[in-house]
Design a protein around this motif. Structure first.
Motif, PDB file in Angstrom:
ATOM      1  N   LEU A  72       0.715  -1.278   0.132  1.00  0.00           N
ATOM      2  CA  LEU A  72       0.101  -0.004  -0.076  1.00  0.00           C
ATOM      3  C   LEU A  72       1.076   1.176   0.004  1.00  0.00           C
ATOM      4  O   LEU A  72       0.533   2.159  -0.523  1.00  0.00           O
ATOM      5  CB  LEU A  72      -0.901   0.057   1.127  1.00  0.00           C
ATOM      6  N   ILE A  73       1.948   1.281   0.952  1.00  0.00           N
ATOM      7  CA  ILE A  73       2.763   2.451   0.944  1.00  0.00           C
ATOM      8  C   ILE A  73       3.499   2.662  -0.349  1.00  0.00           C
ATOM      9  O   ILE A  73       3.626   3.902  -0.889  1.00  0.00           O
ATOM     10  CB  ILE A  73       3.815   2.270   1.966  1.00  0.00           C
ATOM     11  N   LEU A  74       3.984   1.553  -0.811  1.00  0.00           N
ATOM     12  CA  LEU A  74       4.925   1.805  -2.015  1.00  0.00           C
ATOM     13  C   LEU A  74       3.811   2.048  -3.365  1.00  0.00           C
ATOM     14  O   LEU A  74       4.277   3.205  -3.963  1.00  0.00           O
ATOM     15  CB  LEU A  74       5.486   0.404  -2.552  1.00  0.00           C
ATOM     16  N   GLY A  75       2.619   1.642  -3.385  1.00  0.00           N
ATOM     17  CA  GLY A  75       1.895   1.674  -4.453  1.00  0.00           C
ATOM     18  C   GLY A  75       1.376   3.410  -4.678  1.00  0.00           C
ATOM     19  O   GLY A  75       1.521   3.873  -5.519  1.00  0.00           O
ATOM     20  N   ALA A  76       1.015   3.764  -3.264  1.00  0.00           N
ATOM     21  CA  ALA A  76       0.372   5.068  -3.069  1.00  0.00           C
ATOM     22  C   ALA A  76       1.647   5.998  -3.364  1.00  0.00           C
ATOM     23  O   ALA A  76       1.186   7.037  -4.167  1.00  0.00           O
ATOM     24  CB  ALA A  76       0.128   5.517  -1.622  1.00  0.00           C
ATOM     25  N   ALA A  77       2.797   5.840  -2.923  1.00  0.00           N
ATOM     26  CA  ALA A  77       3.777   6.728  -3.226  1.00  0.00           C
ATOM     27  C   ALA A  77       4.135   6.609  -4.699  1.00  0.00           C
ATOM     28  O   ALA A  77       4.352   7.853  -5.032  1.00  0.00           O
ATOM     29  CB  ALA A  77       5.222   6.452  -2.345  1.00  0.00           C
ATOM     30  N   LEU A  78       4.124   5.749  -5.166  1.00  0.00           N
ATOM     31  CA  LEU A  78       4.638   5.700  -6.774  1.00  0.00           C
ATOM     32  C   LEU A  78       3.452   6.295  -7.453  1.00  0.00           C
ATOM     33  O   LEU A  78       3.670   6.934  -8.486  1.00  0.00           O
ATOM     34  CB  LEU A  78       4.973   4.346  -7.126  1.00  0.00           C
ATOM     35  N   PHE A  79       2.262   6.232  -7.330  1.00  0.00           N
ATOM     36  CA  PHE A  79       1.007   6.654  -8.169  1.00  0.00           C
ATOM     37  C   PHE A  79       1.261   7.997  -7.859  1.00  0.00           C
ATOM     38  O   PHE A  79       0.828   8.917  -8.705  1.00  0.00           O
ATOM     39  CB  PHE A  79      -0.131   5.985  -7.369  1.00  0.00           C
ATOM     40  N   ALA A  80       1.299   8.499  -6.493  1.00  0.00           N
ATOM     41  CA  ALA A  80       1.020   9.767  -6.351  1.00  0.00           C
ATOM     42  C   ALA A  80       2.335  10.742  -6.894  1.00  0.00           C
ATOM     43  O   ALA A  80       2.341  11.857  -7.376  1.00  0.00           O
ATOM     44  CB  ALA A  80       1.206  10.256  -4.775  1.00  0.00           C
ATOM     45  N   ALA A  81       3.550  10.037  -6.768  1.00  0.00           N
ATOM     46  CA  ALA A  81       4.738  10.707  -7.394  1.00  0.00           C
ATOM     47  C   ALA A  81       4.472  10.923  -8.794  1.00  0.00           C
ATOM     48  O   ALA A  81       4.847  11.980  -9.410  1.00  0.00           O
ATOM     49  CB  ALA A  81       5.921   9.914  -7.140  1.00  0.00           C
ATOM     50  N   ASP A  82       4.162   9.772  -9.522  1.00  0.00           N
ATOM     51  CA  ASP A  82       3.857   9.963 -10.943  1.00  0.00           C
ATOM     52  C   ASP A  82       2.982  11.356 -11.292  1.00  0.00           C
ATOM     53  O   ASP A  82       3.231  12.175 -12.031  1.00  0.00           O
ATOM     54  CB  ASP A  82       3.532   8.909 -11.659  1.00  0.00           C
ATOM     55  N   LEU A  83       1.965  11.142 -10.609  1.00  0.00           N
ATOM     56  CA  LEU A  83       0.728  12.156 -10.747  1.00  0.00           C
ATOM     57  C   LEU A  83       1.250  13.573 -10.369  1.00  0.00           C
ATOM     58  O   LEU A  83       0.942  14.588 -11.109  1.00  0.00           O
ATOM     59  CB  LEU A  83      -0.767  11.951 -10.198  1.00  0.00           C
ATOM     60  N   ARG A  85       4.323  14.775 -10.521  1.00  0.00           N
ATOM     61  CA  ARG A  85       5.312  15.096 -11.568  1.00  0.00           C
ATOM     62  C   ARG A  85       4.411  15.386 -12.824  1.00  0.00           C
ATOM     63  O   ARG A  85       5.052  16.595 -13.440  1.00  0.00           O
ATOM     64  CB  ARG A  85       6.120  13.888 -11.866  1.00  0.00           C
ATOM     65  N   ARG A  86       3.461  14.545 -13.386  1.00  0.00           N
ATOM     66  CA  ARG A  86       2.736  15.034 -14.422  1.00  0.00           C
ATOM     67  C   ARG A  86       1.777  16.396 -14.402  1.00  0.00           C
ATOM     68  O   ARG A  86       1.964  17.158 -15.150  1.00  0.00           O
ATOM     69  CB  ARG A  86       1.570  14.080 -14.581  1.00  0.00           C
ATOM     70  N   GLY A  87       1.632  16.681 -12.924  1.00  0.00           N
ATOM     71  CA  GLY A  87       0.789  17.849 -12.687  1.00  0.00           C
ATOM     72  C   GLY A  87       1.490  19.148 -12.535  1.00  0.00           C
ATOM     73  O   GLY A  87       1.492  20.179 -13.278  1.00  0.00           O
ATOM     74  N   PHE A  88       2.666  18.920 -11.984  1.00  0.00           N
ATOM     75  CA  PHE A  88       3.746  20.171 -12.126  1.00  0.00           C
ATOM     76  C   PHE A  88       4.781  20.317 -13.533  1.00  0.00           C
ATOM     77  O   PHE A  88       4.833  21.317 -13.795  1.00  0.00           O
ATOM     78  CB  PHE A  88       4.417  20.198 -10.849  1.00  0.00           C
ATOM     79  N   PHE A  89       5.143  19.158 -14.096  1.00  0.00           N
ATOM     80  CA  PHE A  89       6.084  19.278 -15.128  1.00  0.00           C
ATOM     81  C   PHE A  89       5.940  18.766 -16.301  1.00  0.00           C
ATOM     82  O   PHE A  89       6.475  18.515 -17.229  1.00  0.00           O
ATOM     83  CB  PHE A  89       7.253  18.627 -14.395  1.00  0.00           C
ATOM     84  N   ASN A  90       4.273  18.079 -16.429  1.00  0.00           N
ATOM     85  CA  ASN A  90       3.775  17.800 -17.597  1.00  0.00           C
ATOM     86  C   ASN A  90       4.542  16.408 -18.037  1.00  0.00           C
ATOM     87  O   ASN A  90       4.524  16.113 -19.287  1.00  0.00           O
ATOM     88  CB  ASN A  90       3.803  18.761 -18.671  1.00  0.00           C
ATOM     89  N   GLU A  91       5.180  15.708 -17.121  1.00  0.00           N
ATOM     90  CA  GLU A  91       5.927  14.339 -17.833  1.00  0.00           C
ATOM     91  C   GLU A  91       5.805  13.378 -16.698  1.00  0.00           C
ATOM     92  O   GLU A  91       5.878  13.771 -15.439  1.00  0.00           O
ATOM     93  CB  GLU A  91       7.278  14.651 -18.422  1.00  0.00           C
ATOM     94  N   GLY A  92       5.726  11.987 -16.906  1.00  0.00           N
ATOM     95  CA  GLY A  92       5.580  11.275 -15.773  1.00  0.00           C
ATOM     96  C   GLY A  92       6.780  10.951 -14.986  1.00  0.00           C
ATOM     97  O   GLY A  92       7.925  11.204 -15.644  1.00  0.00           O
ATOM     98  N   LEU A  93       6.840   9.945 -14.188  1.00  0.00           N
ATOM     99  CA  LEU A  93       7.973   9.592 -13.270  1.00  0.00           C
ATOM    100  C   LEU A  93       8.811   8.772 -14.250  1.00  0.00           C
ATOM    101  O   LEU A  93      10.066   9.170 -14.357  1.00  0.00           O
ATOM    102  CB  LEU A  93       7.627   8.978 -12.187  1.00  0.00           C
ATOM    103  N   PHE A  94       8.303   7.796 -14.571  1.00  0.00           N
ATOM    104  CA  PHE A  94       8.738   6.743 -15.539  1.00  0.00           C
ATOM    105  C   PHE A  94       7.558   6.040 -16.295  1.00  0.00           C
ATOM    106  O   PHE A  94       6.453   6.149 -16.152  1.00  0.00           O
ATOM    107  CB  PHE A  94       9.829   5.684 -14.996  1.00  0.00           C
ATOM    108  N   PRO A  95       8.096   5.440 -17.543  1.00  0.00           N
ATOM    109  CA  PRO A  95       6.595   4.622 -18.155  1.00  0.00           C
ATOM    110  C   PRO A  95       5.930   3.838 -17.235  1.00  0.00           C
ATOM    111  O   PRO A  95       6.443   3.052 -16.631  1.00  0.00           O
ATOM    112  CB  PRO A  95       7.220   4.214 -19.517  1.00  0.00           C
ATOM    113  N   ARG A  96       4.547   4.160 -17.221  1.00  0.00           N
ATOM    114  CA  ARG A  96       3.940   2.933 -16.716  1.00  0.00           C
ATOM    115  C   ARG A  96       3.748   3.328 -15.201  1.00  0.00           C
ATOM    116  O   ARG A  96       3.585   2.248 -14.399  1.00  0.00           O
ATOM    117  CB  ARG A  96       3.656   1.639 -16.957  1.00  0.00           C
TER     118      ARG A  96
END
Length: 122
Positions: A72-83, A85-96
């Motif tokens: 849960l911790i890893l998934g939430a952190a990864l999901f939130a980090a990707d979103l 980065r997309r919100g502020f920099f218009n690019e994802g953390l890494f593909p998928r």
């Protein structure tokens, strides 16, 4: 440091980050993804705390619950980090990254169900 302490510290940091991201989303236009990231973190932080308490009380099988909470911790952190980065920099953390984080969260929730079903306490 014990798994309990690590999980509780990470849950508190998830809550902190969730509030910060929601505040940022409220003040910066075009950051819907950032708000969603904050919500994901805030939804999962109390779940981690509750699951950790339930594990310590014997309502969840110890090893399975530790894995589930970690997922849960890893998934939430990864999901939130990707979103975020997309919100502020218009690019994802890494593909998928977001779907991988989502699968970890789903696995974590399923793992908690299994941990509850196998628990020694009623």
């Amino acid at each position: 440091m014990t798994a309990t302490k690590i999980h509780l510290i990470l849950a508190a940091l998830m809550g902190l980050a969730g509030v910060a991201l929601l505040a940022a989303a409220a003040h910066v236009t075009g950051t819907q993804n950032v708000g969603t990231a904050g919500q994901i973190l805030l939804f999962h932080a109390p779940a981690v705390i509750g699951a950790t308490a339930a594990r310590k009380a014997g309502f969840l099988t110890d090893f399975v619950a530790r894995l589930a909470v970690s997922a849960l911790i890893l998934g939430a952190a990864l999901f939130a980090a990707d979103l975020t980065r997309r919100g502020f920099f218009n690019e994802g953390l890494f593909p998928r990254a977001a779907p991988i984080g989502g699968w970890f969260m789903l696995g974590g929730w399923l793992g908690l169900a299994v941990a509850a079903a196998l628990a020694p306490r009623n």
